[in-house]
Design an enzyme around this catalytic site. Sequence first.
Site, PDB file in Angstrom:
ATOM      1  N   LYS A 682       0.623  -1.062   0.005  1.00 45.95           N
ATOM      2  CA  LYS A 682      -0.072   0.314   0.057  1.00 45.95           C
ATOM      3  C   LYS A 682       0.870   1.293  -0.061  1.00 45.95           C
ATOM      4  CE  LYS A 682      -3.935  -2.365   2.022  1.00 45.95           C
ATOM      5  NZ  LYS A 682      -4.763  -2.400   3.500  1.00 45.95           N
ATOM      6  N   GLY A 792     -12.805  -4.255   6.001  1.00 45.69           N
ATOM      7  CA  GLY A 792     -14.018  -4.899   5.852  1.00 45.69           C
ATOM      8  C   GLY A 792     -14.379  -4.923   4.447  1.00 45.69           C
TER       9      GLY A 792
END
Length: 812
Positions: A682, A792
Amino acid sequence: MKILKFGGSSVADAGRIKSVIEILKNYYDSGTRFAVVFSAFGGVTDELIKLAESARDNDKGYYSIYQNLRLRHFKIIDELFGQNNKREKNQTGELFDKLLSVANGINLLRDLSPRTMDLTLSFGERLSCSIISAAMKNRGVDCSYVFSADLIKTTDHFGGAKILFDETNENIKRRFEKNQNVQVITGFIGSTAEGEITTLGRGGSDYTASVLGAALNADEIEIWTDVDGIMTADPRKVNNSIPLKAVTYNEAMELSHFGAKVIHPPTMRPAFEKKIKIRIKNTFNPSFRGTVILEKEPHLKFNAKGISSLDNISMLRIEGSGLISERNATARIFQSLSSENISLLFITQGSSGYSLCVGVLPEYGENAKEVIANELKLELLDGLINEIILEENLALLAVVGEDMRDAPGVSGTIFNSLGKNGINIKAIAQGSSELNVSCVIKNDDLRKALNVVHNAMFLSENKIVNIFLAGPGLVGGSLLNYFRKKMDFLSENLSTTFRLAGLTNSKKMLFDKKGIGFENWKSSLENSGETANADKFIDKMIELDLANTIFIDCTADDSFVYRYKDALESSFSIVTPNKTANSLDYKFYEELRIAAAKHFSQFKYSANVGAALPALDAVKRLVDAGERIHRLEGILSGSLSYVFNSFAAGKKFSEIVEDAKKKGYTEPNPLDDLSGLDAARKLLILLREAGYKLELSDIAVENLMPNAEGTEINQVLKSKDFEFAEKLANAERSGRKLKYVAKFENGKAETGLSMIDSSHPFWTLSGAENIVVINSDNYSDFPLIIRGKGAGAEFTAFGVFGDIIEITKHSG
């Protein structure tokens, strides 16, 4: 007075004939005065041609063709009249006896002249009208059978005779003055002054109706066919084509020239000249209003009306200074082609006069090239004209409308939508009347081009976007659920309908151009008989080549990554939460962006960092504005954020990790998260977006756990409980907290465990929150902070959904 005409598809069998008679009975019962023209039963004209040609060629099979025609007509009589059909069968039998005599004569002489072919073809309409008029009488309609050869007088140009209007109009008026009942008239047929049968050529039955309407000053001519009117595009190629309420005579002519098959406008000229409205109606949907063709009325706006096309054409390109210096060169080209009876489909010439393109039917391509080369042989020898190039397997797409000259943006909409979908335009033409804008494209691109332009021009209120999804697991399944819940919102607010055209998991794959249901996708995929294969999935998506395609990769591995470039080069956009493509070597990263830019496709991956947080968007906006990012720090792993935000005295580290796994924050193997590679990838993606050409190997990564698989995972985690308890205690003793931080400063990039104090922006984080702190030229003293939920399945799906919406807003 109305003139009605029914084509062969409307009277192909007894069931359809009964439906037509019900339509006529309703007119009759309502008191409407009308006459009706019929074609031969569907397919009969073609069979009569075969009959005549077989007889000429001494193929004894002609008698079988004859017998089959006879049996078909007698079967229709049986179904229309039941047992009480002796008179109808006798009349029909007499016509068939005459037909057989003609066929035997052709066979005996081994000759088939245009005169004899016309006589043979006339039996199709004579038979159909004889049977249908009798059935109409049987249904209570007072009518008379009329052989149109007694009314329509023509020249002796057999196969396409010219009508002698003065005599014909007098005959028609006289007939209708003496006969007030319904006249049932054969279409397609005329006769010479000597009484020899002629036919009126292509669209002859439409022509018959038009001539009758003009002679009688009819209120309206109705052409009944098998579609709901003139459509915005060919429904066989464009699923969402819609019937037009009205078109002008000129628009009808243009649409027909470019391939629309509903009417043959040259045959309708008598009605046009008398300004008689022509209505196209559907025999199988008689209550539908249809399309009316009328004269242009100044107070009505007639913008783009329809898209038509010609498949499989050829184009000749002539270039050279000789087209400018030799002033009559262009005229000579046209004259030479005309002398060889080669018709031109279109002409387009550059404003400089240096190049000229002409379109011809493919059968004339080579001959046209030779004719032009022969005419310009001296210019070719002198180098004034370059090589004449013949391009084949092309198609001509035309957008037609009366007022396009006054409607800004039409051409822009056409070319923009084609470009965004990777369709290259070979040539552009616009007539001086500005009734159409035409472009030449590859024949293989025609279906996609028609759908793309049709959506842009006529369905801007409801655009179609086709999506192909790989990986309907936690994130992919949540995304499909978003689509199911948001359908009304998407339709009302974005005027967009999304179609799930392709779907694959690790076991099966499924395709449906009309759309897989968002409610039942799971069962549909389970019932699919097609085994999953990443390459075959991408190949099928490229083969289908649907307009406005978006490929969504929600898988967690590299199964599809190495095919991204193929998808982008096919002008398909890609959306993915999968970080693999953007964290491979920089060369691959760059190739994807070049492919996207070159082919007008979009590559979106906002969910690569922070799920639905706008972290990547913020970095990109800063860079696009000329900002240089000097320092970047963040907690980029939602799973590690949750683990260290939850880790407190009295809790075991291994139990916290297990809890994160149960909540869906970690990978199936949580050691993958604890390796620090997720955070490093990332960070790499953020820095690449910031303009730094880094590789993953340039980032120093602290791995918190040794590798393990299966049952060993829990053992490894528990073995580290004491070590992490010690680290936590050390941090708390100094009033600090443990966080796994990704950081870039002074050209150095790293990820690892850090201790932060209460003054740090990370101090108040909770749950699975992500945070990115950016220092740039304008955010030096006070950094830009992006903070929020960062993990999530549903939240990641929301990020993917946002990228899809962004692409949709800018798609063709």
